[in-house]
Design an enzyme around this catalytic site. Structure first.
Site, mmCIF file in Angstrom:
data_model
loop_
_atom_site.group_PDB
_atom_site.id
_atom_site.type_symbol
_atom_site.label_atom_id
_atom_site.label_comp_id
_atom_site.label_asym_id
_atom_site.label_seq_id
_atom_site.Cartn_x
_atom_site.Cartn_y
_atom_site.Cartn_z
ATOM 1 N N ASP A 308 0.798 -1.226 0.000
ATOM 2 C CA ASP A 308 0.000 0.000 0.000
ATOM 3 C C ASP A 308 0.830 1.275 0.000
ATOM 4 O O ASP A 308 0.355 2.318 -0.441
ATOM 5 C CB ASP A 308 -0.980 -0.014 1.178
ATOM 6 C CG ASP A 308 -2.069 -1.068 0.962
ATOM 7 O OD1 ASP A 308 -2.542 -1.200 -0.174
ATOM 8 O OD2 ASP A 308 -2.423 -1.764 1.923
ATOM 9 N N TYR A 392 -9.754 -0.689 2.249
ATOM 10 C CA TYR A 392 -9.257 -0.653 3.630
ATOM 11 C C TYR A 392 -8.933 0.752 4.105
ATOM 12 O O TYR A 392 -8.513 1.585 3.314
ATOM 13 C CB TYR A 392 -7.966 -1.469 3.743
ATOM 14 C CG TYR A 392 -8.136 -2.784 4.456
ATOM 15 C CD1 TYR A 392 -8.396 -2.816 5.823
ATOM 16 C CD2 TYR A 392 -8.028 -3.990 3.788
ATOM 17 C CE1 TYR A 392 -8.552 -4.017 6.493
ATOM 18 C CE2 TYR A 392 -8.176 -5.201 4.455
ATOM 19 C CZ TYR A 392 -8.437 -5.200 5.805
ATOM 20 O OH TYR A 392 -8.579 -6.395 6.453
HETATM 21 NI NI NI Z 1 -7.344 -7.340 7.267
#
Ligand code: NI
Length: 654
Positions: A308, A392
């Protein structure tokens, strides 16, 4: 520089930064682009991946005296989509010229936001993709969410040298619907981002869409619980910290805040004032990269590994925070000035939140013979930011405590990554979180780069294990145990994993700075919950994120060694970053050391993680060990309760 305070944003008129570590201003970002484009004949299809402060040499920063002149340089990465070449430049903003220019072949810069948007449009317009949607009964491509993930590197010849993403696709019922409730299982689109065209569509066959909505927004929740009363945090005299540009002082702490598109929040030059002297502890601390390996081997799911920071630039995906929601109390915000793909400046207002929190008791004792009670309340300074990477959310929270403790906590929330599954099937490599909805097992590994400077730059790292004394003359009653410190002298010796059963921790000491008891001063790195990866040693992901295999790495400071996965992890074949840095097994004893901590969070999804995951926490702390001569917080005053001004709550008997 733009600074915002409270929920108000004020644009400062000052054009120039006033400390060598101040992030580039929006004006400086634009100026770097102007200088570069005027000096170099860049193609028409160039994208600016990075325009960030080129941090000055450490010696210059440490020797800097307030008010003296300093150089401003920008580090720039550009990708030319036509010739597929990446260029690195260093631009001197003072001299108005490019002072370094490198042509790199065979690397893939991060995937940029513009590329995401263009890729989604290309996929949605593709006739074969539309046909694959129709096969699944989907007639409106506008309701499809196309999420490009880096294709990784699995050694396939046809992918070599191409800038590739693999899209994962989802269907929304309407514009505000949670799209992750309906993954379009078994349909993957490879897009070449340089050509910005579909390379291939893999269709593994139709799996029915999950039947239920997964909406969590307030408009979808029928009834709220009724018994929640207001909880206000008030500081009538204001916060106890002071801010000067990006410099912060609070309760003897001195530090600077920074921000980069790859790492997000950076903490610089952390020191603690002790007996009139600011004693350095950390030169620089930041996330260096992270990766989320998934455990499902089927279809194209084996490619699911998100770096990320290194692949997507977690700093550039940072949220603009809201008072009273993300942060509660007397808040100070820092904005982040970043670049866009065209080399322009983008400001994320309120990107970094800073405030104080009450943290229960700091220390307490009741002398039960005379009834005297002494208790002090603890406070911590919180500096945080939150990024959204697709589904996320990651919160990165630095905590500074009055007693010299530094803590980092990652807060994981948002929506778990979902895949479709046939009705009646039980997933082995995932959890059924709703009918027809499979959340694959995965892990989140973070690498924090901690450039330590405990009372100066020359440090040595020790590992401390607690051992049981074997039975014998030294241990006649069998009770004996002791802590043993072993120096980690070279990079390979210093590659270690956690061992909670031996109470293992690591101490960064300064051999030439002694405390009043004659021992070298130190700070210990205390691991918390942690885990190792389950992927096989020869798997693509272990090669590409080799940092995961060890929880502790120590390297001698080198200004260009900044990322656990190397400078360009996107589609990299592996071996870069920490495994490469440490290959020569350099000395790390009594020298300027950088400590890298790998934090693994294990995620076997639960039904309770759906449709949105309550925050999960993981982290580590740095604690003084003989850094101070004694308890450093005896001078924290007893609290005075505002409701009883005449009667402090230091609770002295009588
Ligand atoms: Ni997770």
């Amino acid at each position: 520089m733009i600074i915002s305070e409270g929920n108000r944003t004020a644009t400062e008129t000052r054009q120039s930064p006033f400390h060598p570590l101040d992030p580039l201003t929006a004006e400086e970002i634009v100026e770097a682009t102007r200088i570069l484009t005027s000096e170099r004949a860049l193609g028409t299809r160039v994208r600016f991946e990075t325009i960030v402060l080129k941090e000055p040499d450490k010696a210059d920063v440490l020797g800097y005296k307030a008010g003296s002149p300093f150089d401003r340089r920008a580090f720039v990465v550009v990708l030319d989509n036509d010739d597929k070449v990446t260029y690195e430049a260093i631009v001197s903003l003072d001299q108005g010229r490019v002072i370094d220019w490198k042509r790199l072949q065979g690397v893939q810069p991060r995937i940029m936001l513009d590329e995401f948007l263009e890729c989604e449009a290309v996929v949605k317009a593709d006739p074969d993709f539309r046909a694959a949607l129709r096969k699944r009964g989907i007639t409106d491509p506008d309701l499809v969410m196309v999420e490009p993930w880096s294709a990784g590197n699995f050694g396939y010849a046809e992918e070599e040298g191409r800038r590739l993403v693999l899209t994962r696709n989802f269907l929304r019922a309407g514009p505000n619907d949670n799209g992750y409730a309906r993954p379009i299982e078994g349909l993957g689109v490879f897009v070449d981002l340089n050509a910005m065209e579909v390379m291939r569509i893999d269709d593994y066959g139709v799996v029915p869409l999950a039947p239920n909505d997964g909406n969590y927004a307030s408009e979808f929740v029928g009834e709220f619980r009724q018994d929640l009363k207001p909880l206000e945090i008030t500081q009538p005299q204001g916060p106890s910290f002071t801010v000067d540009g990006y410099g912060v002082t609070w309760q003897k702490w001195h530090l600077r805040v920074g921000f980069t598109p790859r790492e997000g929040l950076v903490i610089h030059t952390v020191g603690y004032e002790d007996q009139g002297r600011i004693r350095p502890i950390l030169y620089r601390a930041a996330l260096s990269d992270m990766v989320v390996p998934y455990g499902e081997p089927g279809k194209d799911h084996y490619r699911k590994n998100a770096f990320d920071a290194g692949e997507y630039g977690i700093g550039s995906l940072t949220n603009s925070l809201t008072l009273g929601c993300d942060c509660l109390g007397e808040i100070y915000y820092f904005d982040a000035n970043l670049n866009d793909g065209k080399g322009g400046a983008v400001t994320i207002p309120n990107a970094v939140c800073m405030h104080e929190e009450d943290y229960g008791i700091l220390w307490k004792h009741t002398d039960w013979r005379n009834g005297n009670v002494e208790v002090r309340r603890s406070r911590r300074l919180v500096i945080s930011s939150i990024a959204t990477v697709g589904n996320y959310e990651y919160g990165f929270f630095w905590y500074f405590y009055q007693d010299g403790t530094i803590q980092h906590e990652v807060k994981l929330t948002g929506i778990i990554n979902t895949a479709g599954i046939e009705e009646g099937e039980t997933p082995k490599y995932g959890t059924l979180v709703a009918p027809g909805l499979n959340a694959h097992i995965h892990q989140h590994f973070f690498s924090f780069r901690l450039d330590m400077s405990v009372d100066g730059e020359s440090n040595t790292v020790y590992e401390v294990n607690t051992l049981a004394e074997p039975p014998g003359p030294d241990n006649p009653h069998g009770n004996a145990f002791y802590a043993e410190a072993t120096p980690l002298k070279t990079e390979i010796e210093a590659q270690r994993v956690v061992d909670p059963l031996s109470g293992r921790y690591w101490v960064v000491t300064n051999p030439s700075a002694k405390n009043a008891l004659g021992s070298p001063v130190g700070y210990k790195l205390m691991p918390g919950e942690n885990i190792l990866p389950f992927a096989q040693p020869n798997s693509s992901i272990i090669k590409r994120a080799g940092f995961m295999a060890k929880h502790l790495w120590v390297t001698p400071y080198a200004p260009d060694e900044t990322a656990a996965t190397g400078a360009y992890p996107n589609q990299h074949r592996g071996g870069a970053g920490l495994p490469e840095y440490t290959r020569n097994d350099r000395n790390v004893e009594d020298t300027d050391v950088v400590v890298w901590y790998t934090l693994g969070y294990h995620h076997v999804p639960r039904p309770e993680d759906w449709p949105i995951s309550p925050v999960a926490y993981c982290g580590f702390s740095l604690k003084p060990v003989g850094f101070f001569d004694t308890n450093p917080v005896l001078d924290v005053p007893p609290s005075v309760h505002s409701n009883a001004a005449s009667h402090g709550c230091h609770c002295n008997h009588g």
